[in-house]
Design a protein around this motif. Structure first.
Motif, PDB file in Angstrom:
ATOM      1  N   GLU A   1      32.404 -46.077 -15.941  1.00 18.35           N
ATOM      2  CA  GLU A   1      32.412 -44.960 -15.172  1.00 18.35           C
ATOM      3  C   GLU A   1      31.519 -43.611 -15.838  1.00 18.35           C
ATOM      4  OE1 GLU A   1      35.909 -45.458 -11.625  1.00 18.35           O
ATOM      5  OE2 GLU A   1      35.919 -43.946 -13.270  1.00 18.35           O
ATOM      6  N   LEU A   2      31.997 -43.688 -17.025  1.00 13.08           N
ATOM      7  CA  LEU A   2      31.498 -42.285 -17.811  1.00 13.08           C
ATOM      8  C   LEU A   2      29.990 -42.673 -17.937  1.00 13.08           C
ATOM      9  CD1 LEU A   2      34.159 -41.639 -20.665  1.00 13.08           C
ATOM     10  CD2 LEU A   2      33.508 -40.426 -18.445  1.00 13.08           C
ATOM     11  N   SER A   3      29.408 -43.623 -17.987  1.00 10.33           N
ATOM     12  CA  SER A   3      28.124 -43.972 -18.157  1.00 10.33           C
ATOM     13  C   SER A   3      27.098 -43.482 -16.845  1.00 10.33           C
ATOM     14  CB  SER A   3      27.642 -45.439 -18.340  1.00 10.33           C
ATOM     15  OG  SER A   3      27.973 -46.178 -17.016  1.00 10.33           O
ATOM     16  N   LEU A   4      27.931 -42.785 -15.876  1.00 12.01           N
ATOM     17  CA  LEU A   4      27.408 -42.490 -14.834  1.00 12.01           C
ATOM     18  C   LEU A   4      26.989 -41.192 -14.881  1.00 12.01           C
ATOM     19  CD1 LEU A   4      29.407 -44.263 -11.878  1.00 12.01           C
ATOM     20  CD2 LEU A   4      27.135 -44.645 -12.663  1.00 12.01           C
ATOM     21  N   ALA A   5      27.897 -40.368 -15.806  1.00 10.95           N
ATOM     22  CA  ALA A   5      27.465 -39.078 -16.150  1.00 10.95           C
ATOM     23  C   ALA A   5      26.481 -38.829 -17.243  1.00 10.95           C
ATOM     24  CB  ALA A   5      28.830 -38.503 -16.548  1.00 10.95           C
ATOM     25  N   GLN A   6      26.145 -39.792 -17.790  1.00 14.37           N
ATOM     26  CA  GLN A   6      24.990 -39.542 -19.263  1.00 14.37           C
ATOM     27  C   GLN A   6      23.843 -39.229 -18.390  1.00 14.37           C
ATOM     28  OE1 GLN A   6      25.782 -43.523 -21.270  1.00 14.37           O
ATOM     29  NE2 GLN A   6      26.068 -42.278 -22.795  1.00 14.37           N
ATOM     30  N   TYR A   7      23.352 -38.005 -18.861  1.00 10.48           N
ATOM     31  CA  TYR A   7      21.797 -37.412 -18.911  1.00 10.48           C
ATOM     32  C   TYR A   7      21.835 -37.048 -17.349  1.00 10.48           C
ATOM     33  CZ  TYR A   7      21.201 -40.391 -23.132  1.00 10.48           C
ATOM     34  OH  TYR A   7      21.398 -41.141 -24.256  1.00 10.48           O
ATOM     35  N   GLN A   8      22.946 -36.854 -16.842  1.00  7.00           N
ATOM     36  CA  GLN A   8      23.008 -36.307 -15.446  1.00  7.00           C
ATOM     37  C   GLN A   8      23.215 -34.803 -15.416  1.00  7.00           C
ATOM     38  OE1 GLN A   8      22.007 -38.136 -12.842  1.00  7.00           O
ATOM     39  NE2 GLN A   8      21.740 -39.711 -14.140  1.00  7.00           N
ATOM     40  N   LEU A   9      22.518 -34.057 -14.737  1.00  2.32           N
ATOM     41  CA  LEU A   9      22.846 -32.589 -14.756  1.00  2.32           C
ATOM     42  C   LEU A   9      24.051 -32.325 -13.796  1.00  2.32           C
ATOM     43  CD1 LEU A   9      22.211 -29.735 -15.313  1.00  2.32           C
ATOM     44  CD2 LEU A   9      20.553 -29.600 -13.338  1.00  2.32           C
ATOM     45  N   PHE A  10      23.921 -33.297 -12.326  1.00  5.24           N
ATOM     46  CA  PHE A  10      25.055 -33.497 -11.536  1.00  5.24           C
ATOM     47  C   PHE A  10      25.653 -34.577 -11.380  1.00  5.24           C
ATOM     48  CE2 PHE A  10      22.001 -30.181 -10.366  1.00  5.24           C
ATOM     49  CZ  PHE A  10      22.818 -28.662 -10.161  1.00  5.24           C
ATOM     50  N   PRO A  11      26.598 -34.943 -12.374  1.00  2.55           N
ATOM     51  CA  PRO A  11      27.248 -36.331 -12.573  1.00  2.55           C
ATOM     52  C   PRO A  11      28.097 -36.528 -11.254  1.00  2.55           C
ATOM     53  CG  PRO A  11      28.346 -34.717 -13.924  1.00  2.55           C
ATOM     54  CD  PRO A  11      27.266 -34.017 -13.402  1.00  2.55           C
ATOM     55  N   PRO A  12      27.971 -37.606 -10.690  1.00  2.00           N
ATOM     56  CA  PRO A  12      28.909 -37.958  -9.393  1.00  2.00           C
ATOM     57  C   PRO A  12      30.330 -37.909  -9.865  1.00  2.00           C
ATOM     58  CG  PRO A  12      27.878 -40.083 -10.415  1.00  2.00           C
ATOM     59  CD  PRO A  12      27.396 -38.876 -11.333  1.00  2.00           C
ATOM     60  N   ARG A  13      31.261 -37.695  -8.594  1.00  4.05           N
ATOM     61  CA  ARG A  13      32.691 -37.662  -8.901  1.00  4.05           C
ATOM     62  C   ARG A  13      33.159 -39.024  -9.367  1.00  4.05           C
ATOM     63  NH1 ARG A  13      36.637 -35.514  -4.075  1.00  4.05           N
ATOM     64  NH2 ARG A  13      38.776 -35.188  -5.359  1.00  4.05           N
ATOM     65  N   ALA A  14      32.482 -39.981  -9.113  1.00  6.42           N
ATOM     66  CA  ALA A  14      32.993 -41.471  -9.483  1.00  6.42           C
ATOM     67  C   ALA A  14      32.984 -41.515 -11.148  1.00  6.42           C
ATOM     68  CB  ALA A  14      32.073 -42.484  -8.957  1.00  6.42           C
ATOM     69  N   ALA A  15      32.302 -40.624 -11.882  1.00  9.89           N
ATOM     70  CA  ALA A  15      32.272 -40.834 -13.309  1.00  9.89           C
ATOM     71  C   ALA A  15      33.498 -40.422 -13.891  1.00  9.89           C
ATOM     72  CB  ALA A  15      31.070 -40.011 -13.729  1.00  9.89           C
ATOM     73  N   GLY A  16      34.492 -39.825 -13.033  1.00 10.98           N
ATOM     74  CA  GLY A  16      35.721 -39.546 -13.877  1.00 10.98           C
ATOM     75  C   GLY A  16      37.098 -40.229 -13.071  1.00 10.98           C
ATOM     76  N   LEU A  17      36.822 -41.027 -12.239  1.00 11.77           N
ATOM     77  CA  LEU A  17      38.082 -41.475 -11.382  1.00 11.77           C
ATOM     78  C   LEU A  17      38.852 -42.233 -12.511  1.00 11.77           C
ATOM     79  CD1 LEU A  17      36.451 -42.985  -8.253  1.00 11.77           C
ATOM     80  CD2 LEU A  17      37.775 -41.055  -8.655  1.00 11.77           C
ATOM     81  N   ALA A  18      38.557 -43.138 -13.163  1.00  6.26           N
ATOM     82  CA  ALA A  18      39.192 -43.983 -14.277  1.00  6.26           C
ATOM     83  C   ALA A  18      40.203 -43.350 -15.197  1.00  6.26           C
ATOM     84  CB  ALA A  18      38.652 -45.027 -14.818  1.00  6.26           C
ATOM     85  N   SER A  19      39.485 -42.289 -15.600  1.00  4.11           N
ATOM     86  CA  SER A  19      39.991 -41.333 -16.743  1.00  4.11           C
ATOM     87  C   SER A  19      41.165 -40.495 -16.401  1.00  4.11           C
ATOM     88  CB  SER A  19      38.975 -40.477 -17.440  1.00  4.11           C
ATOM     89  OG  SER A  19      39.574 -39.672 -18.452  1.00  4.11           O
ATOM     90  N   GLN A  20      41.032 -39.906 -14.986  1.00  2.12           N
ATOM     91  CA  GLN A  20      41.685 -38.911 -14.441  1.00  2.12           C
ATOM     92  C   GLN A  20      43.070 -39.849 -13.936  1.00  2.12           C
ATOM     93  OE1 GLN A  20      41.739 -35.453 -14.198  1.00  2.12           O
ATOM     94  NE2 GLN A  20      43.811 -35.787 -13.501  1.00  2.12           N
TER      95      GLN A  20
END
Length: 252
Positions: free
Chosen positions: A97-116
């Motif tokens: 999921e964190l890979s979805l936030a790489q190089y993204q100015l506005f990362p999706p909410r899905a990028a942090g579901l598992a961590s939270q």
């Protein structure tokens, strides 16, 4: 007359901008301040609905208690095989999921579901007694009422029903999430799932200049096999599409 209407529209626009700016500053102040009765001036869930997910923030990135560790959520499953059940390899949902936030100015909410989810689960798990944690490590996957049986077993050996209720709530979310991950990766024929939650602290600040310093070992929460659990209104197809893309990005 046209000039007067134009001036009135500008004044209303300025007034609206001032009101919205004032509300945002006030809401942010309430959100990042330590919880107090002052928050009750905003009725219901209006404050949290406004702040999340776009404006959520806290002082946990600063001293005296900054964030100093990473959480991980891994999933594996049993799938049917020619000679019985086959145990899959672990999939690291957090890294995916964190890979979805790489190089993204506005990362999706899905990028942090598992961590939270891992953070919430570990917090609830640590409120259980040693004997209750041993029960959580057992397999609960037969029948549709396995979560209820787990709660009864936990209540029988403890004296804090609130801690048990909080854990069961997180167990429900974690099991449902693990089932979605498993079905996204290995298909709908998944029989049961197991998830592993862990936390790994960063290198201590005092050791930051030590070239031989290593991160502390992971603190792993051991849980047993779980039955397939689905929450109301969840979309398996939408989740599978997003998660498979994340899995490809992470190289797993």
């Amino acid at each position: 007359m046209a000039h007067r209407k134009h001036t009135l529209a500008m004044r209303l626009g300025v007034l609206l901008t001032v009101v919205l700016t004032g509300w945002h500053i006030f809401a942010s102040f309430l959100w990042i301040s330590p919880p107090s009765e002052l928050r009750t001036v905003v009725p219901g869930k209006a404050l949290s609905n406004y702040m999340l997910p776009w404006y959520g923030q806290s002082w946990s990135v600063f001293a005296p208690a900054p964030i100093n560790g990473d959480y991980f959520f891994k999933v594996r499953a049993h799938t049917p095989g020619p000679d019985g059940l086959v145990e899959t390899e672990w999939v690291d949902a957090t890294t995916a999921e964190l890979s979805l936030a790489q190089y993204q100015l506005f990362p999706p909410r899905a990028a942090g579901l598992a961590s939270q989810l891992a953070s919430n689960f570990k917090g609830a798990y640590e409120e259980l007694s040693d004997e209750q944690q041993e029960i959580a490590a057992l397999g609960y996957y037969k029948g549709d009422a396995w979560l209820g049986r787990m709660q009864i077993a936990l209540d029988e050996v403890g004296d804090d029903p609130d801690a048990v209720a909080a854990y069961i709530s997180q167990e429900r979310y974690a099991s449902a999430y693990a089932a979605q991950v498993a079905q996204a990766v290995w298909g709908p024929e998944v029989v049961n799932v197991q998830f592993q939650v862990s936390r790994q602290n960063v290198i201590p600040f005092a050791e930051r200049h030590n070239p031989d310093a290593e991160r502390p070992a992971e603190q792993i929460v051991s849980t047993g096999w779980r039955g397939i659990l689905a929450l109301e209104d969840q979309s398996e197809s939408a989740f599978a599409h997003t998660f498979r893309d994340a899995l490809r990005r992470s190289g797993q």
